[in-house]
Structures are given as C-alpha cells and as structure tokens.
Write a protein that holds these residues in place. Structure first.
Motif: not given
Length: 330
Positions: A151-152, A155, A158-159, A192
């Motif tokens: 999950a991290a 993320k 995405r960043e 997402v």
C-alpha cells in the motif's frame, strides 16, 4: 640414563595429553548441532538475508565452528539442485533446516517431515501450504514472512507520477510469492485508478523480449519480490531506460541496479529475525507452536541519479521520508 628415561616419560605424558585434548576437541566438534541453510539462488536480496541469518544466530550464541556448524548450499535457481541439497541435509540429520526464499523452503518441506524448518522470508506461507495459519503453523515449519508494504509502495508511485494512467507488472508465473504480491498490488493500484497490465515470465531467458514489449506499452513498471526478475534485472533496466520508463521495485536491493524508488523492509533484518527463530528451534522450541513473524516497518529508498536520468522529479514528501528513515542514492 635416568634423565633420559625421565625425559621419555615426560614426552609420552605430553603426547598423551595432547592426543586426548585433540580427541576431545574433535568429539566436541562432532557433537555440535548442524544448521543447514539452503538458498534458492544468488542475488543481493537473498545474500543479505543469508548474512542476517548468520548474524542473528551469532547474537543468540550460535557461532559457526564454535557452538554449531553451518552447512550452506546455494541451488543457483536449479530445481534439481534444490531437491538434491534438501535430501542431503535430511540424510546428514541436520538439527535445523533454513530455507532462503519460497522455493528453498518448499523443497526442504517436501523432503522432510521431522526436522524443524525455519522460513527465511516467504511472502505467502499460508497460500503455499507451508503453514496452516500464521499464529499456529501446526507442523515442522515456522519462521519469517516477507511482507512488503505494498500500500505504501502504491502511494509512493502516485506521489512520483500523479497523472499515471497505467503500469506494467512483470513477475514469474510459477513463483507463488511474487504472484501473491502482484495480486495485492493490482487490487490496490486499480483502487486508485491505475490500470495494471500483466507480463509474466517463466525464466530469466524471457526477460529481454517480455520487458521490451512491456516498455513500449506502459508508463511505468512495478516489480514484486521476484527472485527470477531480480536475477535478470539489468536486462529489464536496459529496455525500460531505452523507452524512458521508470521502474518501482518491490524490494530495496533493486534500487541501486536501476530502480527509481520504493518503500521496502530490510532484507538483512528479515534474515536476522530468521536466525533468531532458528536459534529458538535449536533450543528445542516446537515450530508447530511458533507464530510466524515479520519485519513490519519499511524504509523509503530513492535512486536520485536514476530519477534524474529519466527526467522524473523526486517529490519532497519522498525525500523527507528517505531522510527520516531510508536512503537517497546520488
């Protein structure tokens, strides 16, 4: 004459004592427990796990050549080697068996039903049938689960690429652990709004052609914890660099080789925890009742040089995370 006789007697006594000391040392050496370590193949991540195992055992008082013997074998990715080496460990009646990565642990489990087995970083121990549950393994196998913070990782991607529409995932179809990690990544990425395109290989021989095709069809690439892909990672990087496509690996050991960034648990710490659990088994603890453990906290690792090469801006949030706990390779 008396002096000569006395000298001869003294020499005989000395030789007798020396012989007995040597004999006792040899007997003591033979009584040492044997820890058999089977590694699936060679690459930085698994080598780090191996070193961690040795250090973890040492911290628990089990030092190679002094308080125990290590019999280490590397199958170099060959299934027949795994079977032969596993059988050898069982025949020599090792005290504890340690497998580094899923194929090695599966091979040890297939050849043995009595000797305690310690898992050295297995991603899906329940799904692969190695244990009944994580809390109560119920058999001869327990140890350490390799659970990456997927999950991290999503993320973080995405960043780096907020406008990302699709991403390719390359993994080995026969690798149960990387397949499980791929499925988790796919679910979280699509949640997402990122479309996941799947590319599978059966061996390192497939990497060149498959990755060349993938690099022309996606905006980025994700690689789960996959030993086969890791072995041919330089080929993957060559093809993605040619198309200016960034790779976000699932493990930190792939970052120096050309990955852009990841959030990953330490392979060395996974190994160290494995060594400590093996020490418990050496002391007589039953793996059937030993809950499977894992390293829970990941660290952010960034390859600034690779990001610059691909014209990818490193987000401030990622830099902050890496500075707090992690590494920035420049």
């Amino acid at each position: 004459m008396k002096r000569l006789i006395a000298t001869i007697i003294a020499l005989a006594v000395f030789l007798g004592v020396a012989f007995n000391v040597e004999k006792k040392q040899e007997e003591s050496k033979n009584k040492m427990p044997t820890v058999a370590i089977l590694q699936t193949l060679s690459h930085p991540a698994l080598d780090q796990i191996h070193q961690g195992i040795v250090d973890g055992l040492k911290e628990e008082g089990f030092v190679n050549g002094k308080t125990m013997k290590i019999d280490y074998q590397n199958a170099q990715g060959d299934q027949s080697n795994l079977k032969t080496m596993s059988d050898r460990f069982v025949q020599e009646k090792a005290s504890v068996l340690i497998g580094i990565a899923t194929p090695a642990v599966q091979s040890l489990a297939n050849e043995n039903s009595k000797i305690p087995i310690t898992m050295g970083a297995v991603s899906d121990p329940v799904g692969t049938g190695l244990v009944k549950t994580l809390e109560k393994p119920g058999g001869t196998v327990s140890g350490v689960m390799h659970k990456e913070p997927v999950a991290a990782q999503v993320k973080l991607i995405r960043e780096f690429m907020p406008d990302l529409k699709n991403i390719g995932v390359i993994y080995t179809s026969s690798d149960d652990s990387s397949t499980a990690e791929y499925k988790e990544f796919k679910k979280l990425a699509e949640k997402v709004g990122i479309t996941v395109k799947t590319y599978t290989i059966t061996s390192t021989n497939d990497i060149d052609q498959v990755s060349a095709t993938m690099a022309s069809e996606v905006q980025a690439v994700y690689v789960p914890s996959d030993n086969t892909v890791a072995s041919g990672f330089s080929t993957l990087v060559k093809n993605t660099n040619a198309k200016n496509i960034p790779i976000f690996p699932g493990v930190d050991s792939m970052i120096k080789g050309g990955g852009v960034a990841t959030v990953s648990v330490s392979q060395y710490e996974l190994g160290k925890l494995t060594g400590k659990m093996a020490a418990q088994e050496l002391r007589g603890k039953n793996p059937a009742t030993m809950p499977v453990e894992t390293v829970k906290k990941g660290s952010t690792v960034i390859n600034q040089k690779q990001a610059d090469k691909l014209g990818l801006k490193v987000p401030a949030s990622a830099i902050k995370q890496a500075n707090e706990k992690g590494e920035i390779i420049k």
